[in-house]
Design an enzyme around this catalytic site. Structure first.
Site: not given
Ligand code: NOJ
Length: 535
Positions: A22, A26, A201, A269
Site C-alpha cells: 500500500d 488507505d 478468467d 510474443e
Molecule cells: C476465477 C477467479 O480467480 C476468482 O477469484 C473469481 O471469483 C472468479 N473467477 C469469478 O471471476
C-alpha cells in the site's frame, strides 16, 4: 540456459494488488505500491508478474467484477500508474500479464445498466442472458451459483439474468458479436499500453448451451467447483464431468480469433494462459492447441494430497497430455482462490513440493507470499469479504484467508504493508514471516525460493523432458521417494516423516529442508524434503 519464446518455461509471480503493498496509507495495496517493490520481485528470480484485476470495479468479488475493463480503479491508482508499472517492470526485464475477465461484467458496467433500463428482447438485454420466469414464477433453471445461492436474479419487469458467480456479475452472451468486439478492443488497449500477456478468467465459461436445462445435483456441483472446499476426489471428479455451462466447443472459436490478434503483434510474443478447470483433464489440452492459447492452468496441485502416488499421477498426466498438443504444462501450488499450500499440506511439505515442481518442464506460477511460506490468515467472520461467505450464510468461509496482505518488515502488524489499517488484518503471529526477517535468515523459505529459481534458470529451463527414476535404490512411484532426472539434475523428494536413503548420483546443490547426509555413495534425504543433485 534459456527458453524461447519468453513464456515457455517462465516463472510467473502472481500479485494480488490489493494485498501486495500500500503506497498511499488507505489499507489497500495499489499499483504504485507494486511498482515500488519491483526490485524485490526481480530479486526472486521470476520472469514475469501476473496482476489480478485492478480495473474500475465496485469490488464485490475482489475486482473480478469489472465495471470498466479499460480503466484503473481509483483505489489502485490510474492509467498512468499502470503505464509506469509496466515501464518499470520492463526495465527490469520482467514481463507483465494482465487478468482479463470475459465471462461476466459487473452489474455497474454501462452495458448492464442500459440492459436494466431496456425492454425484454432489446439489443441491450441481448448482451447478457435474460430469460422469462417459468409460469409459476421460478427461475429459468435450477442452477446454483458457484458462490452459492441461485444463479439467477430477477429484475423489475420479471425477467431473470444468469450469473454463474455473484448476482453483481451478470454473465455475458458470447453469441452476440458485440461482446467479442468489445473484448478485442480491451485486449488491444492493454497490449498497446505495454502488457505482454493475459490470464483469462473462467476461460472455459464463455459459451453456454442448453441454458434452460436443469442439473440433477446443482448444489453438489456448485461445491465441487470450489477450490477452497475439500471434497472426496472421486465424488468431485464425477460431478465435474457434468458441468452444463463450461467447456463448450464454441469457446475454442473465441480463442482461435484471439490467437490471431496476439500473433499480429509479432515479436512482442503476446501470450495468454487459460483459467480452464475442465474434465476430463484431456480437455484442457484443447485450449493449448497450436492455434489457440499458449498455456492452461493445471489445477490438480492445488488440491492434490502430499502422496507419492497422487503426485506421480498428476505430474505424469500433465506432462504427457500436454505433449499430445506440443505444449508444456503449468504448475501452481497456491493462488488467490485456494488455501495457501503451507496451510493445506504443511510447511516442510510445501517447501519440498515447490522444489520438486521447480525442476519440472513448463511454467511455474508462484502466488505472492508463497515464497515466504505464508500460511492462510486466521480471520474472524466479521473480517470476511468474499461473496461466497455471504451467499452461503457463512457455511463456506471463502477465500479471504489466502488474500491477507503481505508482511514486509518490522516487528509489529501490519509489518510495513500499510501505514493505515489493512483491509484484512495481518496477525501479529506473522512476525517471523516478514520479507525483512526472511532476508536475514539463510534457512528461510524466501532464500530457498530465490536459490531454487536461480538454479532452475541455470540448469533446467530448456532442459527437455524428465525421466522418472524407478529402482530399488531410488524408491518407486508409490513409496515415499519420488525422483526424476532432467538434464544434469536429479531431483529426489522424500514424502515420508523419516529420512530415506537413496543412491542419487552427483553433488547436492539445494535441499528444501534439513541436511542431506552423504556416506558411502548413499544419500540420506531428510523427512519431507526435496534435494537436487548435479552430475
Ligand atoms: C476465477 C477467479 O480467480 C476468482 O477469484 C473469481 O471469483 C472468479 N473467477 C469469478 O471471476
Amino acid at each position: 540456459m534459456n527458453s524461447s519464446p519468453w513464456w515457455k518455461e517462465a516463472t510467473i509471480y502472481q500479485i494480488y494488488p490489493r494485498s501486495f503493498f500500500d503506497s498511499q496509507g488507505d489499507g489497500e495495496g495499489d499499483l504504485p505500491g507494486v511498482t515500488s517493490q519491483l526490485d524485490y520481485v526481480k530479486s526472486l528470480g521470476v520472469d514475469a508478474i501476473w496482476l489480478s484485476p485492478f480495473y474500475t470495479s465496485p469490488n464485490k468479488d475482489g475486482g473480478y467484477d469489472v465495471a470498466n475493463p479499460r480503466d484503473v480503479d481509483p483505489r489502485f491508482g490510474n492509467l498512468e500508474d499502470a503505464r509506469e508499472l509496466i515501464t518499470q517492470a520492463h526495465k527490469r526485464n520482467l514481463r507483465v500479464i494482465a487478468d482479463i475477465v470475459p465471462n461476466h461484467f459487473s452489474d455497474q458496467h454501462e452495458w448492464f445498466q442500459a440492459a436494466l433500463k431496456s425492454k425484454r428482447g432489446s439489443k441491450e438485454r441481448e448482451r447478457f442472458h435474460f430469460f422469462d420466469a417459468h409460469a409459476d414464477g421460478t427461475p429459468p433453471n435450477n442452477w446454483i451459483s458457484i458462490f452459492g445461492g441461485p444463479s439467477w436474479t430477477q429484475v423489475e419487469d420479471g425477467q431473470f439474468y444468469l450469473h454463474l458467480f455473484d448476482s453483481t456479475q451478470p454473465d455475458l452472451n458470447w453469441e452476440n458479436p458485440e461482446v467479442n468486439a468489445d473484448f478485442e478492443k480491451t485486449l488491444r488497449f492493454w497490449i498497446d499500453l505495454g502488457v505482454d500477456g493475459f490470464r483469462i478468467d473462467v476461460a472455459h465459461g464463455l459459451i453456454k448451451e442448453d441454458i434452460l436445462t436443469n442439473h440433477p445435483d446443482p448444489q453438489g456441483l456448485s461445491i465441487a467447483l470450489r477450490l477452497d472446499v475439500a471434497m472426496d476426489s472421486e465424488v468431485r471428479n464425477a460431478l465435474l464431468l457434468t458441468v452444463p455451462y463450461f467447456d463448450r466447443e464454441g469457446v475454442h472459436e473465441v480463442y482461435r480469433k484471439w490467437r490471431k490478434l496476439f500473433d499480429s503483434y509479432g515479436e512482442r510474443e503476446i501470450m495468454a494462459v487459460a483459467e480452464a478447470w475442465v474434465h476430463p483433464p484431456v480437455n484442457a489440452t484443447r485450449y493449448v492447441r497450436a492455434d489457440e492459447l499458449h498455456q492452461v492452468f493445471n489445477f490438480d496441485l492445488l488440491t492434490a494430497e502430499f502422496d507419492a502416488d497422487v503426485l506421480f499421477d498428476v505430474v505424469e498426466q500433465s506432462i504427457s497430455l500436454n505433449a499430445t498438443v506440443n505444449a508444456l504444462p503449468t504448475w501452481a501450488l497456491s493462488n488467490h482462490d485456494s488455501p495457501r499450500v503451507a496451510s493445506r499440506i504443511g510447511d516442510e511439505q510445501a517447501r519440498a513440493l515447490a522444489l520438486f515442481v521447480f525442476g519440472l518442464p513448463g511454467s511455474a506460477y508462484v502466488f505472492a507470499g508463497q515464497e515466504l511460506g505464508l500460511p492462510d490468515g486466521q480471520l474472524q467472520d466479521s473480517d470476511r469479504q468474499d461473496p461466497t461467505f455471504f451467499r452461503t450464510n457463512g457455511a463456506i468461509k471463502g477465500r479471504d484467508g489466502a488474500r491477507v496482505p503481505l508482511p514486509w518488515s518490522g516487528d509489529t502488524t501490519p509489518f510495513g504493508f500499510s501505514t493505515g489499517k489493512p483491509w484484512l488484518p495481518i496477525s501479529q503471529s506473522w512476525k517471523d514471516f516478514t520479507i525483512e526477517n526472511e532476508l536475514g535468515d539463510p534457512k528461510s523459505s524466501l532464500h530457498l525460493y530465490r536459490n531454487a529459481l536461480q538454479l532452475r534458470k541455470e540448469f533446467l529451463v530448456g532442459a527437455g523432458g524428465i525421466t522418472w527414476i524407478e529402482s530399488s535404490q531410488h524408491g518407486q512411484k508409490g513409496d515415499s521417494l519420488l525422483s526424476y532426472i532432467r538434464g544434469a539434475i536429479t531431483v529426489v523428494m522424500n514424502l515420508s516423516d523419516s529420512a530415506k536413503e537413496c543412491h542419487a548420483a552427483g553433488k547436492l546443490i539445494i535441499v528444501s529442508g534439513g541436511t542431506v547426509d552423504a556416506r558411502d555413495g548413499k544419500k540420506l534425504i531428510p523427512a519431507y524434503s526435496t534435494a537436487w543433485f548435479l552430475t
